[in-house]
Design a protein around this motif. Structure first.
Motif, PDB file in Angstrom:
ATOM      1  N   PRO A  23       0.830  -1.216   0.000  1.00  0.00           N
ATOM      2  CA  PRO A  23       0.000   0.000   0.000  1.00  0.00           C
ATOM      3  C   PRO A  23       0.859   1.258   0.000  1.00  0.00           C
ATOM      4  N   LEU A  24       0.296   2.334  -0.508  1.00  0.00           N
ATOM      5  CA  LEU A  24       0.982   3.613  -0.399  1.00  0.00           C
ATOM      6  C   LEU A  24       1.070   4.007   1.069  1.00  0.00           C
ATOM      7  N   ASP A  25       2.205   4.585   1.467  1.00  0.00           N
ATOM      8  CA  ASP A  25       2.324   5.037   2.850  1.00  0.00           C
ATOM      9  C   ASP A  25       1.603   6.383   2.986  1.00  0.00           C
ATOM     10  N   PRO A  26       1.487   6.912   4.199  1.00  0.00           N
ATOM     11  CA  PRO A  26       0.710   8.145   4.385  1.00  0.00           C
ATOM     12  C   PRO A  26       1.197   9.330   3.548  1.00  0.00           C
ATOM     13  N   LEU A  31       0.325  12.750  -1.219  1.00  0.00           N
ATOM     14  CA  LEU A  31       0.794  13.350  -2.459  1.00  0.00           C
ATOM     15  C   LEU A  31      -0.158  13.050  -3.614  1.00  0.00           C
ATOM     16  N   VAL A  32      -0.687  11.849  -3.651  1.00  0.00           N
ATOM     17  CA  VAL A  32      -1.691  11.523  -4.667  1.00  0.00           C
ATOM     18  C   VAL A  32      -2.912  12.418  -4.513  1.00  0.00           C
ATOM     19  N   ASP A  33      -3.389  12.560  -3.287  1.00  0.00           N
ATOM     20  CA  ASP A  33      -4.575  13.371  -3.033  1.00  0.00           C
ATOM     21  C   ASP A  33      -4.332  14.842  -3.361  1.00  0.00           C
ATOM     22  N   VAL A  34      -3.176  15.370  -2.955  1.00  0.00           N
ATOM     23  CA  VAL A  34      -2.844  16.767  -3.231  1.00  0.00           C
ATOM     24  C   VAL A  34      -2.776  17.014  -4.738  1.00  0.00           C
ATOM     25  N   THR A  35      -2.176  16.090  -5.450  1.00  0.00           N
ATOM     26  CA  THR A  35      -2.044  16.244  -6.902  1.00  0.00           C
ATOM     27  C   THR A  35      -3.407  16.316  -7.571  1.00  0.00           C
ATOM     28  N   HIS A  36      -4.303  15.424  -7.190  1.00  0.00           N
ATOM     29  CA  HIS A  36      -5.622  15.393  -7.831  1.00  0.00           C
ATOM     30  C   HIS A  36      -6.500  16.555  -7.357  1.00  0.00           C
ATOM     31  N   THR A  37      -6.262  17.050  -6.166  1.00  0.00           N
ATOM     32  CA  THR A  37      -7.062  18.166  -5.651  1.00  0.00           C
ATOM     33  C   THR A  37      -6.585  19.508  -6.188  1.00  0.00           C
ATOM     34  N   GLN A  38      -5.280  19.727  -6.174  1.00  0.00           N
ATOM     35  CA  GLN A  38      -4.736  21.034  -6.535  1.00  0.00           C
ATOM     36  C   GLN A  38      -4.353  21.155  -8.008  1.00  0.00           C
ATOM     37  N   LEU A  39      -4.136  20.020  -8.672  1.00  0.00           N
ATOM     38  CA  LEU A  39      -3.759  20.064 -10.086  1.00  0.00           C
ATOM     39  C   LEU A  39      -4.638  19.114 -10.891  1.00  0.00           C
ATOM     40  N   PRO A  40      -5.949  19.267 -10.810  1.00  0.00           N
ATOM     41  CA  PRO A  40      -6.844  18.278 -11.427  1.00  0.00           C
ATOM     42  C   PRO A  40      -6.705  18.169 -12.941  1.00  0.00           C
ATOM     43  N   LEU A  41      -6.351  19.249 -13.609  1.00  0.00           N
ATOM     44  CA  LEU A  41      -6.298  19.226 -15.069  1.00  0.00           C
ATOM     45  C   LEU A  41      -5.079  18.475 -15.600  1.00  0.00           C
ATOM     46  N   VAL A  42      -4.058  18.324 -14.758  1.00  0.00           N
ATOM     47  CA  VAL A  42      -2.830  17.642 -15.209  1.00  0.00           C
ATOM     48  C   VAL A  42      -2.476  16.460 -14.311  1.00  0.00           C
ATOM     49  N   GLY A  44      -3.204  13.515 -14.405  1.00  0.00           N
ATOM     50  CA  GLY A  44      -2.891  12.297 -15.139  1.00  0.00           C
ATOM     51  C   GLY A  44      -1.417  12.121 -15.422  1.00  0.00           C
ATOM     52  N   LYS A  45      -0.612  13.170 -15.218  1.00  0.00           N
ATOM     53  CA  LYS A  45       0.831  13.057 -15.397  1.00  0.00           C
ATOM     54  C   LYS A  45       1.478  12.243 -14.276  1.00  0.00           C
ATOM     55  N   GLN A  46       0.778  12.105 -13.170  1.00  0.00           N
ATOM     56  CA  GLN A  46       1.336  11.326 -12.055  1.00  0.00           C
ATOM     57  C   GLN A  46       1.386   9.847 -12.423  1.00  0.00           C
ATOM     58  N   VAL A  47       2.438   9.158 -11.976  1.00  0.00           N
ATOM     59  CA  VAL A  47       2.523   7.730 -12.266  1.00  0.00           C
ATOM     60  C   VAL A  47       1.325   7.006 -11.660  1.00  0.00           C
ATOM     61  N   ALA A  48       0.955   5.886 -12.274  1.00  0.00           N
ATOM     62  CA  ALA A  48      -0.148   5.086 -11.757  1.00  0.00           C
ATOM     63  C   ALA A  48       0.186   4.574 -10.356  1.00  0.00           C
ATOM     64  N   GLU A  49      -0.841   4.342  -9.573  1.00  0.00           N
ATOM     65  CA  GLU A  49      -0.626   3.975  -8.174  1.00  0.00           C
ATOM     66  C   GLU A  49       0.227   2.721  -8.027  1.00  0.00           C
ATOM     67  N   GLU A  99       6.151  25.140 -10.132  1.00  0.00           N
ATOM     68  CA  GLU A  99       4.805  24.983  -9.577  1.00  0.00           C
ATOM     69  C   GLU A  99       4.529  23.535  -9.197  1.00  0.00           C
ATOM     70  N   TRP A 100       4.789  22.625 -10.111  1.00  0.00           N
ATOM     71  CA  TRP A 100       4.512  21.219  -9.834  1.00  0.00           C
ATOM     72  C   TRP A 100       5.460  20.649  -8.798  1.00  0.00           C
ATOM     73  N   THR A 101       6.743  20.986  -8.907  1.00  0.00           N
ATOM     74  CA  THR A 101       7.729  20.354  -8.041  1.00  0.00           C
ATOM     75  C   THR A 101       7.731  20.896  -6.619  1.00  0.00           C
ATOM     76  N   LYS A 102       7.050  22.008  -6.371  1.00  0.00           N
ATOM     77  CA  LYS A 102       6.955  22.460  -4.976  1.00  0.00           C
ATOM     78  C   LYS A 102       6.208  21.429  -4.142  1.00  0.00           C
ATOM     79  N   HIS A 103       5.234  20.759  -4.733  1.00  0.00           N
ATOM     80  CA  HIS A 103       4.523  19.697  -4.020  1.00  0.00           C
ATOM     81  C   HIS A 103       5.460  18.509  -3.774  1.00  0.00           C
ATOM     82  N   ALA A 104       6.336  18.253  -4.724  1.00  0.00           N
ATOM     83  CA  ALA A 104       7.316  17.180  -4.557  1.00  0.00           C
ATOM     84  C   ALA A 104       8.245  17.472  -3.388  1.00  0.00           C
ATOM     85  N   ARG A 105       8.771  18.682  -3.353  1.00  0.00           N
ATOM     86  CA  ARG A 105       9.708  19.042  -2.283  1.00  0.00           C
ATOM     87  C   ARG A 105       9.055  18.885  -0.906  1.00  0.00           C
ATOM     88  N   GLU A 106       7.802  19.310  -0.802  1.00  0.00           N
ATOM     89  CA  GLU A 106       7.099  19.202   0.480  1.00  0.00           C
ATOM     90  C   GLU A 106       6.931  17.742   0.893  1.00  0.00           C
TER      91      GLU A 106
END
Length: 219
Positions: A23-26, A31-42, A44-49, A99-106
């Motif tokens: 399973p994905l850890d917390p 990060l999955v949730d943040v990506t889909h919430t804050q960057l919904p239009l893109v 799909g660029k995130q790797v599959a779960e 913009e995208w990678t700030k979520h990565a750094r966090e």
């Protein structure tokens, strides 16, 4: 005639598969949730779960210590690989978006792996060209702009150690690779796939994982 033995992946079977994978850890789930919430239009660029645990598995399987990633987005793949690295392991990841990678750094900071990851904000072809020429990379993951896949491949293969592993995402491009009149990214991926198939420096396999995944070992 060769017939597919693949089982169609229904939503129920996909859920079953995820339920039988690590399973994905917390932090990964956040990060999955943040990506889909804050960057919904893109998002799909995130790797599959299922690709996060797979990438981590491959890091451990190969004993990789030095990884190069082309295409960071919000950092899930880098996070998954960095968490699997040994204490002395490092990961260099390339992107052009602050913009995208700030979520990565966090996320990397929350997971305690930020010291293992170096993010370079610049065109990836420039970053790769500046790397040492000697073959010292253990593992590479390519998942960025499709038109430059051939360029990324040509920059990385000579820098891979013997036995090093290259992992390439989106080699199906949502089925576009079988369109005889493909243009744009689909045409670029078709060209890339033919380049890999003919490349005698590697042995490769193409797998029906997510949107198509190629694994290649430097010989």
């Amino acid at each position: 005639m060769t017939h597919s033995k693949s089982t169609p992946l229904t939503e129920e079977l996909y859920a079953y598969m995820l339920g039988h994978n690590p399973p994905l850890d917390p932090v990964q789930r956040m990060l999955v949730d943040v990506t889909h919430t804050q960057l919904p239009l893109v998002a799909g660029k995130q790797v599959a779960e299922e690709q996060g645990p797979l990438l981590a598995f491959l890091v451990r399987l190969t004993g990789a210590r030095r990884i190069v990633e082309v295409g960071t987005f919000t950092g899930l793949s880098a996070l998954s690989m960095a968490q699997a690295l040994p204490p002395d392991g490092t990961l260099l990841t390339c992107d052009v978006s602050e913009e995208w990678t700030k979520h990565a750094r966090e996320a990397w900071a929350k997971a305690g792996v930020e010291d293992k990851i170096e993010l370079r904000i610049a065109p990836a072809l420039e970053t790769l060209a500046a790397l040492p020429a000697e073959p010292s990379i253990d593992m590479a993951f390519i998942d960025a702009d499709k038109e430059n896949y051939v360029g990324y491949w040509d920059a990385l293969v000579p820098r891979m150690r013997q036995g090093g592993l290259l992992v390439v995402d989106n080699v199906f491009l949502h089925g576009g690779v079988i369109d005889p009149e493909a243009t744009g990214p689909a045409a670029a991926i078709k060209e890339f796939n033919e380049r890999v198939k003919a490349d005698e420096r590697v042995e490769s396999v193409m797998l029906a994982v997510a949107d198509g995944l190629t694994l290649a070992r430097k010989v």
